[in-house]
Design an enzyme around this catalytic site. Structure first.
Site, PDB file in Angstrom:
ATOM      1  N   MET A 184       9.625  53.294   6.700  1.00  0.00           N
ATOM      2  CA  MET A 184       8.801  53.284   7.681  1.00  0.00           C
ATOM      3  C   MET A 184       9.378  53.040   9.179  1.00  0.00           C
ATOM      4  O   MET A 184      10.068  52.122   9.219  1.00  0.00           O
ATOM      5  CB  MET A 184       7.660  52.166   7.554  1.00  0.00           C
ATOM      6  CG  MET A 184       6.889  52.446   6.260  1.00  0.00           C
ATOM      7  SD  MET A 184       5.829  53.992   6.233  1.00  0.00           S
ATOM      8  CE  MET A 184       4.808  54.123   7.498  1.00  0.00           C
TER       9      MET A 184
ATOM     10  N   MET B  44      -4.663  53.654   1.816  1.00  0.00           N
ATOM     11  CA  MET B  44      -4.720  52.368   2.476  1.00  0.00           C
ATOM     12  C   MET B  44      -5.971  51.605   2.093  1.00  0.00           C
ATOM     13  O   MET B  44      -7.100  52.107   2.045  1.00  0.00           O
ATOM     14  CB  MET B  44      -4.825  52.458   4.155  1.00  0.00           C
ATOM     15  CG  MET B  44      -3.646  53.425   4.371  1.00  0.00           C
ATOM     16  SD  MET B  44      -3.558  53.481   6.269  1.00  0.00           S
ATOM     17  CE  MET B  44      -2.600  54.750   6.628  1.00  0.00           C
TER      18      MET B  44
ATOM     19  N   HIS C 202       1.303  57.447  -0.962  1.00  0.00           N
ATOM     20  CA  HIS C 202       2.021  56.473  -0.422  1.00  0.00           C
ATOM     21  C   HIS C 202       1.077  55.222  -0.366  1.00  0.00           C
ATOM     22  O   HIS C 202      -0.047  55.396   0.411  1.00  0.00           O
ATOM     23  CB  HIS C 202       2.233  56.671   1.008  1.00  0.00           C
ATOM     24  CG  HIS C 202       2.891  55.682   1.978  1.00  0.00           C
ATOM     25  ND1 HIS C 202       2.923  55.821   3.220  1.00  0.00           N
ATOM     26  CD2 HIS C 202       3.207  54.364   1.751  1.00  0.00           C
ATOM     27  CE1 HIS C 202       3.754  54.779   3.907  1.00  0.00           C
ATOM     28  NE2 HIS C 202       3.699  53.775   2.892  1.00  0.00           N
TER      29      HIS C 202
ATOM     30  N   SER D 260       1.446  64.987   6.543  1.00  0.00           N
ATOM     31  CA  SER D 260       0.630  63.718   6.326  1.00  0.00           C
ATOM     32  C   SER D 260      -0.879  64.093   6.420  1.00  0.00           C
ATOM     33  O   SER D 260      -1.497  64.175   7.524  1.00  0.00           O
ATOM     34  CB  SER D 260       0.928  62.672   7.510  1.00  0.00           C
ATOM     35  OG  SER D 260       0.239  61.575   7.361  1.00  0.00           O
TER      36      SER D 260
ATOM     37  N   GLY E  96       6.709  58.297   9.902  1.00  0.00           N
ATOM     38  CA  GLY E  96       6.445  57.517  11.115  1.00  0.00           C
ATOM     39  C   GLY E  96       6.958  58.197  12.341  1.00  0.00           C
ATOM     40  O   GLY E  96       8.133  58.001  12.663  1.00  0.00           O
TER      41      GLY E  96
ATOM     42  N   GLY F 155      -0.313  52.389   9.012  1.00  0.00           N
ATOM     43  CA  GLY F 155      -1.845  52.221   9.093  1.00  0.00           C
ATOM     44  C   GLY F 155      -2.172  53.336   9.769  1.00  0.00           C
ATOM     45  O   GLY F 155      -3.311  53.668   9.644  1.00  0.00           O
TER      46      GLY F 155
ATOM     47  N   SER G 286       3.052  63.961  15.349  1.00  0.00           N
ATOM     48  CA  SER G 286       4.415  64.056  16.352  1.00  0.00           C
ATOM     49  C   SER G 286       5.295  65.531  16.330  1.00  0.00           C
ATOM     50  O   SER G 286       5.804  65.609  17.082  1.00  0.00           O
ATOM     51  CB  SER G 286       5.338  63.055  15.935  1.00  0.00           C
ATOM     52  OG  SER G 286       4.724  61.888  16.038  1.00  0.00           O
TER      53      SER G 286
ATOM     54  N   ASP H  63      -1.767  59.279   2.416  1.00  0.00           N
ATOM     55  CA  ASP H  63      -1.487  57.717   2.657  1.00  0.00           C
ATOM     56  C   ASP H  63      -2.842  57.159   2.125  1.00  0.00           C
ATOM     57  O   ASP H  63      -4.053  57.512   2.805  1.00  0.00           O
ATOM     58  CB  ASP H  63      -1.443  57.642   4.124  1.00  0.00           C
ATOM     59  CG  ASP H  63      -0.352  58.140   4.741  1.00  0.00           C
ATOM     60  OD1 ASP H  63       0.044  58.858   5.837  1.00  0.00           O
ATOM     61  OD2 ASP H  63       0.625  57.601   4.241  1.00  0.00           O
TER      62      ASP H  63
ATOM     63  N   HIS I 291       1.864  64.620   1.676  1.00  0.00           N
ATOM     64  CA  HIS I 291       2.098  63.136   1.768  1.00  0.00           C
ATOM     65  C   HIS I 291       0.587  62.614   1.910  1.00  0.00           C
ATOM     66  O   HIS I 291      -0.413  62.866   2.932  1.00  0.00           O
ATOM     67  CB  HIS I 291       2.918  63.023   2.871  1.00  0.00           C
ATOM     68  CG  HIS I 291       3.095  61.441   3.052  1.00  0.00           C
ATOM     69  ND1 HIS I 291       4.053  60.676   2.438  1.00  0.00           N
ATOM     70  CD2 HIS I 291       2.421  60.579   3.977  1.00  0.00           C
ATOM     71  CE1 HIS I 291       3.867  59.542   2.722  1.00  0.00           C
ATOM     72  NE2 HIS I 291       3.080  59.170   3.684  1.00  0.00           N
TER      73      HIS I 291
END
Ligand code: DX5
Ligand code: ZN
Length: 213
Positions: free
Chosen positions: A135, A35, A64, A6, A172, A140, A195, A33, A31
């Protein structure tokens, strides 16, 4: 197993070097993101960041889109270098048309659903998606808690993979333990953020640990 860093979690003061290090460490798909601060309460990466990552690796990039009206952004994101574009049915009125438009550009079409969204509401779209992403946190932000009730949706979608021919991915709070558990349930790919990857020591070591699961 597809391992997808990510990139919003990367060090943006050294994005090229981060991309090259992750590429060398053996990631599969980058990946990104994107937004807009409206569909989700955050603003993260933009098209210039995608272009910078594109210039630093030959590996696939997925974008994404956590934005309102993603159908209006497909050309921009494709031109920035995306190979896969994920869109949310919660943000797009004409999903099948938009998924088909992504494929018409020669890209892979991704369908991504929020934790609250039922599999039943997307069944008609599954024939038009190459990737389906669940997700497991509210979209977010990185570093959130895993939402346990999404596991049932993952099981349901895993049972539909063969029939509709899609790759099932998870986004996630993917920790090594959860990756092992969800891979056993049929998930094919995982977005790696705080994570399991970023802040977990050298990328080569973190990835080798995940590959060994
Ligand atoms: C959340 C993002 C991902 C991911 C980050 O909207 O799509 O970047 O959650 O990974 P974690 O949750 O492990 O920090
Ligand atoms: Zn994401």
């Amino acid at each position: 197993m597809l391992l997808c860093p990510s990139m919003m979690c990367a060090d943006f003061g050294a994005l090229r070097e981060e991309t090259q290090a992750l590429d060398a460490a053996g990631v599969d798909i980058f990946h990104c993101d994107i937004m807009d601060g409206t569909f989700v309460p955050n603003i993260t990466m933009g098209l210039m960041d995608v272009r910078a990552i594109r210039a630093a690796t030959n590996k696939p990039i997925d974008c994404h889109l956590m934005v309102e009206n993603p159908s209006q952004k497909i050309d921009l994101v494709a031109d920035a270098g995306a190979d896969i574009i994920y869109i949310h049915p919660e943000s797009e009125r004409y999903m099948v048309k938009t998924l088909a438009a992504i494929r018409d550009k020669g890209l892979k079409a991704g369908l991504v659903i929020n934790p609250d969204t039922s599999v039943h509401t997307i069944q008609e779209m599954l024939n038009f998606a190459d990737y389906v992403m669940v997700m497991t946190v509210n979209p977010g932000f990185a570093g959130q808690q895993f939402i346990e009730f999404t596991t049932e949706k993952i099981k349901t979608l895993a049972s539909l993979k063969e029939r509709y021919g899609f790759v099932l991915t998870i986004d996630g709070a993917c920790s090594p333990e959860r990756i092992e558990r969800l891979h056993a349930l049929g998930a094919d790919g995982f977005v790696l953020g705080t994570s399991a990857l970023f802040g977990h020591g050298p990328y080569t070591e973190a990835l080798a640990k995940l590959r060994a699961l």
